[in-house]
Design an enzyme around this catalytic site. Structure first.
Site, PDB file in Angstrom:
ATOM      1  N   LYS A 172       0.820  -1.004  -0.163  1.00 51.62           N
ATOM      2  CA  LYS A 172       0.532   0.116   0.044  1.00 51.62           C
ATOM      3  C   LYS A 172       1.296   1.196   0.207  1.00 51.62           C
ATOM      4  CE  LYS A 172      -2.096   2.045   3.573  1.00 51.62           C
ATOM      5  NZ  LYS A 172      -2.709   2.613   4.613  1.00 51.62           N
ATOM      6  N   ASP A 190      -6.997   1.508   1.034  1.00 57.40           N
ATOM      7  CA  ASP A 190      -6.751   1.405   1.704  1.00 57.40           C
ATOM      8  C   ASP A 190      -8.149   1.323   2.742  1.00 57.40           C
ATOM      9  OD1 ASP A 190      -8.475   4.062   1.290  1.00 57.40           O
ATOM     10  OD2 ASP A 190      -7.886   5.217   2.554  1.00 57.40           O
TER      11      ASP A 190
END
Ligand code: SF4
Length: 290
Positions: A172, A190
């Protein structure tokens, strides 16, 4: 209930492709909604499970996000790519506002790998002690600063493998840096993007990677550059976790979420004040020349 639109198919292997760097990455392709819909179809794979949106609707959703926020950016305060990287590493399980409160002082003292490494782990820990998991994060920030100083000439690398090799940097975080700092068409999933993908059933998946693959497969070319920020901001301010604010949502008329709280289509953008029109006339009066 409205009849369901024909389903768009999603290609299963999209995230395995190397991220594409487009020369026109910051701007949607010209050609209008139908050209965008063709782009969605072109990306679709025959074996992927269907989603309840036609390609034209997917294209329209992202076209509206582009109109609503033409130049979205990270809300994490930073002064260069290195401080963006540090801020993203610190942001796990934290709000951007909470990270910003801690990093203002830290970045004023150290904004390069060299100065951060020299500051030392103890001082970093003290500066970020209002942040969750601050001990582990301080250790990671100090160590990654040393690695950048010693192995990367003080620069943040652009390659995914080199980024993910840094302490505290996962897929991420690497996606955020590649997208925000280097303009790559990556999508960092997210909590907001995971929720939106599943809630509105446009990119369903149990894991962030599955949702990432779903979005990468359907987002039309030209929109991927900013899709990450559009979706995060949409999730943060409109399609909120507890109760989505559907009455002000720009895709309310297209959305097929079970939790949708209204069917009203919202205006795409705030219209400028209308110029004053002719004033009403008293009964029996005529306008000059009328
Ligand atoms: S209409 Fe509601 S549920 Fe659908 S995307 Fe908008 S805010 Fe989310």
């Amino acid at each position: 209930m409205a009849e369901k639109a024909p389903a768009a198919k999603r290609a299963p292997k999209a995230s395995e492709k190397a991220p594409r760097k487009r020369s026109d990455a910051s701007e949607p392709k010209a050609g209008g909604a139908s050209a965008l819909a063709r782009a969605v179809r072109a990306k679709a794979g025959a074996e992927a499970p269907p989603i309840p949106y036609a390609p034209e609707e997917v294209a329209e959703i992202f076209r509206r996000f582009a109109v609503q926020r033409a130049h979205p950016t990270s809300e994490l305060e930073h002064v260069n790519t290195f401080t963006l990287l540090v801020a993203v590493v610190l942001s796990a399980q934290m709000t951007d506002a909470g990270v910003n409160r801690a990093t203002r002082d830290l970045f004023a003292r150290a904004a390069t790998p060299e100065t951060m490494a020299a500051l030392g782990e103890d001082a970093i820990r003290e500066a970020i002690r209002t942040i969750g998991f601050f001990r582990t994060k301080a250790r990671n920030v100090h160590r990654l600063s040393e690695i950048l100083r010693d192995r990367h000439g003080g620069e943040v690398p652009r390659e995914r493998a080199a980024l993910e090799a840094l302490p505290g940097v996962g897929r991420k975080t690497a996606n955020v840096i590649m997208n925000t700092a280097f303009g790559e068409e990556t999508l960092a999933v997210d909590t907001h993007i995971l929720r939106i993908g599943n809630r509105i059933r446009i990119a369903p998946g149990k894991t962030p990677e599955a949702v990432e693959q779903g979005f990468l497969a359907i987002i039309p070319d030209g929109f991927l550059r900013h899709a990450h920020h559009w979706l995060i901001l949409h999730g943060r301010f409109v399609c909120k976790a507890r109760k989505p604010d559907c009455a002000v949502c720009v895709i309310a008329d297209l959305c097929r979420a079970d939790e949708k709280t209204c069917d009203t289509a919202a205006p795409l953008v705030a219209l400028p004040d209308a110029p004053p029109g002719p004033q009403p006339l008293p009964p029996g009066a005529k306008r000059p020349g009328g």
